[in-house]
Design an enzyme around this catalytic site. Structure first.
Site, PDB file in Angstrom:
ATOM      1  N   CYS A 133       0.840  -1.210   0.000  1.00  0.00           N
ATOM      2  CA  CYS A 133       0.000   0.000   0.000  1.00  0.00           C
ATOM      3  C   CYS A 133       0.873   1.258   0.000  1.00  0.00           C
ATOM      4  O   CYS A 133       1.689   1.444   0.894  1.00  0.00           O
ATOM      5  CB  CYS A 133      -0.909   0.003   1.229  1.00  0.00           C
ATOM      6  SG  CYS A 133      -1.740   1.584   1.485  1.00  0.00           S
ATOM      7  N   CYS A 186       0.580   3.387   3.421  1.00  0.00           N
ATOM      8  CA  CYS A 186       0.984   2.877   4.737  1.00  0.00           C
ATOM      9  C   CYS A 186       2.340   3.470   5.158  1.00  0.00           C
ATOM     10  O   CYS A 186       3.173   3.796   4.306  1.00  0.00           O
ATOM     11  CB  CYS A 186       1.090   1.352   4.698  1.00  0.00           C
ATOM     12  SG  CYS A 186      -0.453   0.475   5.033  1.00  0.00           S
ATOM     13  N   HIS A 246      -3.912   0.626   8.121  1.00  0.00           N
ATOM     14  CA  HIS A 246      -4.445   0.361   6.784  1.00  0.00           C
ATOM     15  C   HIS A 246      -5.915  -0.061   6.800  1.00  0.00           C
ATOM     16  O   HIS A 246      -6.665   0.222   5.860  1.00  0.00           O
ATOM     17  CB  HIS A 246      -3.586  -0.739   6.152  1.00  0.00           C
ATOM     18  CG  HIS A 246      -3.930  -1.079   4.744  1.00  0.00           C
ATOM     19  ND1 HIS A 246      -3.537  -0.289   3.681  1.00  0.00           N
ATOM     20  CD2 HIS A 246      -4.643  -2.122   4.212  1.00  0.00           C
ATOM     21  CE1 HIS A 246      -3.979  -0.843   2.556  1.00  0.00           C
ATOM     22  NE2 HIS A 246      -4.653  -1.944   2.849  1.00  0.00           N
ATOM     23  N   ASN A 248     -13.189  10.304  -0.855  1.00  0.00           N
ATOM     24  CA  ASN A 248     -13.909   9.281  -1.615  1.00  0.00           C
ATOM     25  C   ASN A 248     -13.744   8.011  -0.824  1.00  0.00           C
ATOM     26  O   ASN A 248     -12.611   7.612  -0.568  1.00  0.00           O
ATOM     27  CB  ASN A 248     -13.254   9.025  -2.976  1.00  0.00           C
ATOM     28  CG  ASN A 248     -13.633  10.071  -3.986  1.00  0.00           C
ATOM     29  OD1 ASN A 248     -14.726  10.619  -3.941  1.00  0.00           O
ATOM     30  ND2 ASN A 248     -12.718  10.335  -4.897  1.00  0.00           N
ATOM     31  N   SER A 304      -9.332   4.467  -4.959  1.00  0.00           N
ATOM     32  CA  SER A 304      -8.358   3.497  -5.463  1.00  0.00           C
ATOM     33  C   SER A 304      -7.621   2.748  -4.362  1.00  0.00           C
ATOM     34  O   SER A 304      -6.968   1.750  -4.632  1.00  0.00           O
ATOM     35  CB  SER A 304      -7.348   4.223  -6.357  1.00  0.00           C
ATOM     36  OG  SER A 304      -6.685   5.225  -5.608  1.00  0.00           O
ATOM     37  N   HIS A 331      -6.782   2.133   2.156  1.00  0.00           N
ATOM     38  CA  HIS A 331      -6.171   2.849   3.283  1.00  0.00           C
ATOM     39  C   HIS A 331      -6.969   4.138   3.560  1.00  0.00           C
ATOM     40  O   HIS A 331      -7.272   4.883   2.632  1.00  0.00           O
ATOM     41  CB  HIS A 331      -4.710   3.195   2.944  1.00  0.00           C
ATOM     42  CG  HIS A 331      -3.944   3.599   4.154  1.00  0.00           C
ATOM     43  ND1 HIS A 331      -2.932   2.819   4.683  1.00  0.00           N
ATOM     44  CD2 HIS A 331      -4.065   4.662   4.976  1.00  0.00           C
ATOM     45  CE1 HIS A 331      -2.468   3.418   5.763  1.00  0.00           C
ATOM     46  NE2 HIS A 331      -3.139   4.537   5.950  1.00  0.00           N
ATOM     47  N   HIS A 363      -8.101   7.566   3.802  1.00  0.00           N
ATOM     48  CA  HIS A 363      -7.475   8.810   3.342  1.00  0.00           C
ATOM     49  C   HIS A 363      -8.487   9.718   2.668  1.00  0.00           C
ATOM     50  O   HIS A 363      -9.550   9.279   2.251  1.00  0.00           O
ATOM     51  CB  HIS A 363      -6.358   8.499   2.334  1.00  0.00           C
ATOM     52  CG  HIS A 363      -6.890   8.015   1.014  1.00  0.00           C
ATOM     53  ND1 HIS A 363      -7.311   6.726   0.823  1.00  0.00           N
ATOM     54  CD2 HIS A 363      -7.114   8.650  -0.164  1.00  0.00           C
ATOM     55  CE1 HIS A 363      -7.756   6.580  -0.419  1.00  0.00           C
ATOM     56  NE2 HIS A 363      -7.653   7.738  -1.041  1.00  0.00           N
ATOM     57  N   GLN A 379      -8.459  13.826   0.455  1.00  0.00           N
ATOM     58  CA  GLN A 379      -7.616  14.670  -0.388  1.00  0.00           C
ATOM     59  C   GLN A 379      -7.924  16.130  -0.118  1.00  0.00           C
ATOM     60  O   GLN A 379      -8.972  16.464   0.437  1.00  0.00           O
ATOM     61  CB  GLN A 379      -7.875  14.374  -1.869  1.00  0.00           C
ATOM     62  CG  GLN A 379      -7.661  12.909  -2.245  1.00  0.00           C
ATOM     63  CD  GLN A 379      -7.663  12.691  -3.754  1.00  0.00           C
ATOM     64  OE1 GLN A 379      -7.148  13.509  -4.512  1.00  0.00           O
ATOM     65  NE2 GLN A 379      -8.248  11.596  -4.195  1.00  0.00           N
TER      66      GLN A 379
HETATM   67  P1  H2U Z   1      -8.317   8.181  -4.235  1.00  0.00           P
HETATM   68  O1  H2U Z   1      -8.272   6.730  -4.068  1.00  0.00           O
HETATM   69  O2  H2U Z   1      -9.360   8.840  -3.368  1.00  0.00           O
HETATM   70  O3  H2U Z   1      -8.396   8.592  -5.664  1.00  0.00           O
HETATM   71  O4  H2U Z   1      -6.941   8.783  -3.666  1.00  0.00           O
HETATM   72  C1  H2U Z   1      -5.717   8.153  -3.747  1.00  0.00           C
HETATM   73  C2  H2U Z   1      -4.763   9.140  -4.289  1.00  0.00           C
HETATM   74  O5  H2U Z   1      -3.450   8.776  -3.960  1.00  0.00           O
HETATM   75  C3  H2U Z   1      -4.855   9.207  -5.809  1.00  0.00           C
HETATM   76  O6  H2U Z   1      -5.288  10.492  -6.189  1.00  0.00           O
HETATM   77  C4  H2U Z   1      -2.596   9.130  -4.999  1.00  0.00           C
HETATM   78  C5  H2U Z   1      -3.426   8.915  -6.255  1.00  0.00           C
HETATM   79  O7  H2U Z   1      -3.027   9.806  -7.267  1.00  0.00           O
HETATM   80  N1  H2U Z   1      -1.390   8.335  -4.955  1.00  0.00           N
HETATM   81  C6  H2U Z   1      -0.166   8.950  -4.903  1.00  0.00           C
HETATM   82  O8  H2U Z   1      -0.087  10.183  -4.895  1.00  0.00           O
HETATM   83  N2  H2U Z   1       0.976   8.187  -4.840  1.00  0.00           N
HETATM   84  C7  H2U Z   1       0.981   6.839  -4.879  1.00  0.00           C
HETATM   85  O9  H2U Z   1       2.030   6.225  -4.820  1.00  0.00           O
HETATM   86  C8  H2U Z   1      -0.290   6.094  -5.017  1.00  0.00           C
HETATM   87  C9  H2U Z   1      -1.537   6.893  -4.966  1.00  0.00           C
HETATM   88 ZN    ZN Z   2      -2.130   1.214   3.754  1.00  0.00          ZN
END
Ligand code: H2U
Ligand code: ZN
Length: 350
Positions: A49, A52, A115, A153, A161, A164, A166, A168
Site C-alpha cells: 500500500c 501505509c 491500513h 472518496n 483506489s 487505506h 485517506h 484529499q
Molecule cells: P483516491 O483513491 O481517493 O483517488 O486517492 C488516492 C490518491 O493517492 C490518488 O489520487 C494518490 C493517487 O493519485 N497516490 C499517490 O499520490 N501516490 C501513490 O504512490 C499512489 C496513490
Molecule cells: Zn495502507
C-alpha cells in the site's frame, strides 16, 4: 401540506437545482436488506500500500513512520503549481471555445497509519487529529489559493483506489463551479434577508424536527430537505463560521464527534462499510488581501452516499437524472428516520 403523499419537487437553495420527489412509490420506513457483505479482512499494515507508513510511493519517496495523520503531495495531481514554462494561448477564437489556465496543488491526507480502519472506527482523538489536519492544510493553502476543497472518496464504488483511510485536498486560484454556485446563492439570500441562508436553515430544521440525524453544541447533521442521494446528509456549523480556519479546538472536537456518529450510523444502516463522497464547502478565501465580507457563507460538509436498498443496491443517477433532474422515491424524512434509528455503536464493535 403533506409532502409525503404527493409527487412534488423540492428546491436546493444552495445550488438552485430542483429534485423530483415521488414518495408514493416508496414511503414506508424500512431497513432494507441488512445482509453483511463479505468484507475481506485487511491487514493493519499492507506492504504493497503506497499510503501505509514506511512504504515507498509511486514517486520513489518513502512515507515516514507516522503515528496519526500524514499528508503528501499527490504524485498524480490533477492540478500542479503554475510554471512560466508552460505558456498556452487561451485566447478563444469564439465564445464557444472558452478555456482558461488551471493550476493549483493536490495533496493526499492519510487519516491513520492503520491500513484497515475507516473514519467510524477511529478513536475520538484520532478523529480530532484528522479535523486538525484538515484545518492546518486549509489555512496553509487558503493563504495562497481562493478555493480549497477538502474531500474523501470512500469505497471502490465511489472510485476510491486505495482502501487505506485517506482523503484529499485540492487548492486552486479559480472558484470551482460548485463553490461559485453556492457563493452566488448564499449571497443573493443574504442580500434579500440580511441573514445567512444556512444560519436560517439550521434554525428552521431545529423547529421542523423531521430531518435531524444528530446535533451537538456546534454541529447539526440533517438529511437536507432537498437531498438528491437517498441517504445524503449535510453537516452544518451552528456557529457563525465561514471556513475551517476559524474553528476553535472545541468546535473541532465537536466535529470529530459528529463525524463519528454519522459515519457509524451509515455503516449500521446496511451492516457494511458505507461508501460515499464527502467534502467541505468553505467560503472562498480572501488570500490576496481582499476584504470582501463572507457573512453570507456558513461552513458545511456534504455526504453523498450512493447506496439505496442494501450494501450492493445503489442509486443510479441515470436516465431522467442525467437528462432532466434528480429524482427520488425514498423521502428525505424517511431516510432521516432510518438514520436516526441506526445505532451509535458500530456493527463491528457490537
Ligand atoms: P483516491 O483513491 O481517493 O483517488 O486517492 C488516492 C490518491 O493517492 C490518488 O489520487 C494518490 C493517487 O493519485 N497516490 C499517490 O499520490 N501516490 C501513490 O504512490 C499512489 C496513490
Ligand atoms: Zn495502507
Amino acid at each position: 401540506m403533506n409532502l409525503l403523499e404527493i409527487t412534488h419537487r423540492r428546491k436546493n437553495p444552495l445550488s438552485g437545482d430542483w429534485v423530483l420527489v415521488s414518495p408514493h412509490r416508496n414511503n414506508r420506513p424500512w431497513l432494507g436488506a441488512t445482509e453483511a457483505v463479505s468484507e475481506h479482512q485487511l491487514p493493519a499494515h499492507d506492504p504493497s500500500c503506497p499510503l501505509c507508513p514506511r512504504n515507498v510511493r509511486a514517486n520513489g519517496e518513502a512515507n515516514p513512520d507516522y503515528a496519526t495523520t500524514h499528508v503528501f503531495t499527490n504524485d498524480f495531481g490533477a492540478l500542479t503549481p503554475a510554471t512560466s514554462e508552460h505558456s498556452a494561448d487561451y485566447a478563444a477564437p469564439s465564445s464557444l471555445f472558452t478555456a482558461e489556465q488551471a493550476n493549483g496543488e493536490c495533496r493526499v491526507i492519510c487519516f491513520s497509519p492503520q491500513h484497515n480502519l475507516t473514519l467510524p472506527e477511529l478513536s475520538h482523538s484520532a478523529l480530532v487529529a484528522v479535523v486538525n489536519t484538515w484545518q492546518q492544510h486549509y489555512v496553509e493553502l487558503a493563504a495562497q489559493y481562493r478555493c480549497v476543497q477538502v474531500f474523501e472518496n470512500k469505497g471502490a464504488i465511489m472510485g476510491c483506489s486505495q482502501p487505506h483511510p485517506h482523503g484529499q485536498v485540492w487548492a486552486h486560484p479559480h472558484l470551482s463551479s460548485e463553490i461559485d454556485q453556492e457563493d452566488q446563492q448564499q449571497l443573493a439570500y443574504f442580500q434579500a434577508h440580511g441573514r445567512a441562508l444556512l444560519a436560517d436553515y439550521v434554525v428552521q430544521e431545529q423547529q421542523a424536527k423531521q430531518r435531524i440525524v444528530f446535533e451537538n453544541a456546534h454541529w447539526l447533521v440533517v438529511v437536507p430537505f432537498w437531498a438528491a442521494w437517498p441517504f445524503e446528509t449535510l453537516v452544518l456549523s451552528k456557529d457563525d463560521v465561514q471556513h475551517f480556519g476559524q474553528l476553535q479546538q472545541g468546535q473541532m472536537e465537536a466535529l470529530a464527534e459528529a463525524l463519528s456518529v454519522i459515519t457509524t450510523k451509515y455503516d449500521n444502516v446496511f451492516n457494511c462499510s458505507f461508501p460515499y463522497s464527502m467534502g467541505w464547502h468553505n467560503a472562498p478565501s480572501n488570500h490576496n488581501g481582499d476584504t470582501d465580507s463572507k457573512q453570507h457563507w456558513r461552513l458545511h460538509g456534504h455526504f453523498y452516499p450512493p447506496l439505496l436498498r442494501s450494501a450492493t443496491v445503489k442509486k443510479h443517477m441515470v436516465g431522467y437524472e442525467m437528462l432532466a433532474e434528480s429524482q427520488r422515491d425514498l423521502s428525505a424524512e424517511t431516510a432521516a428516520k432510518i438514520l436516526i434509528a441506526a445505532s451509535h455503536t458500530h456493527y463491528k464493535a457490537g
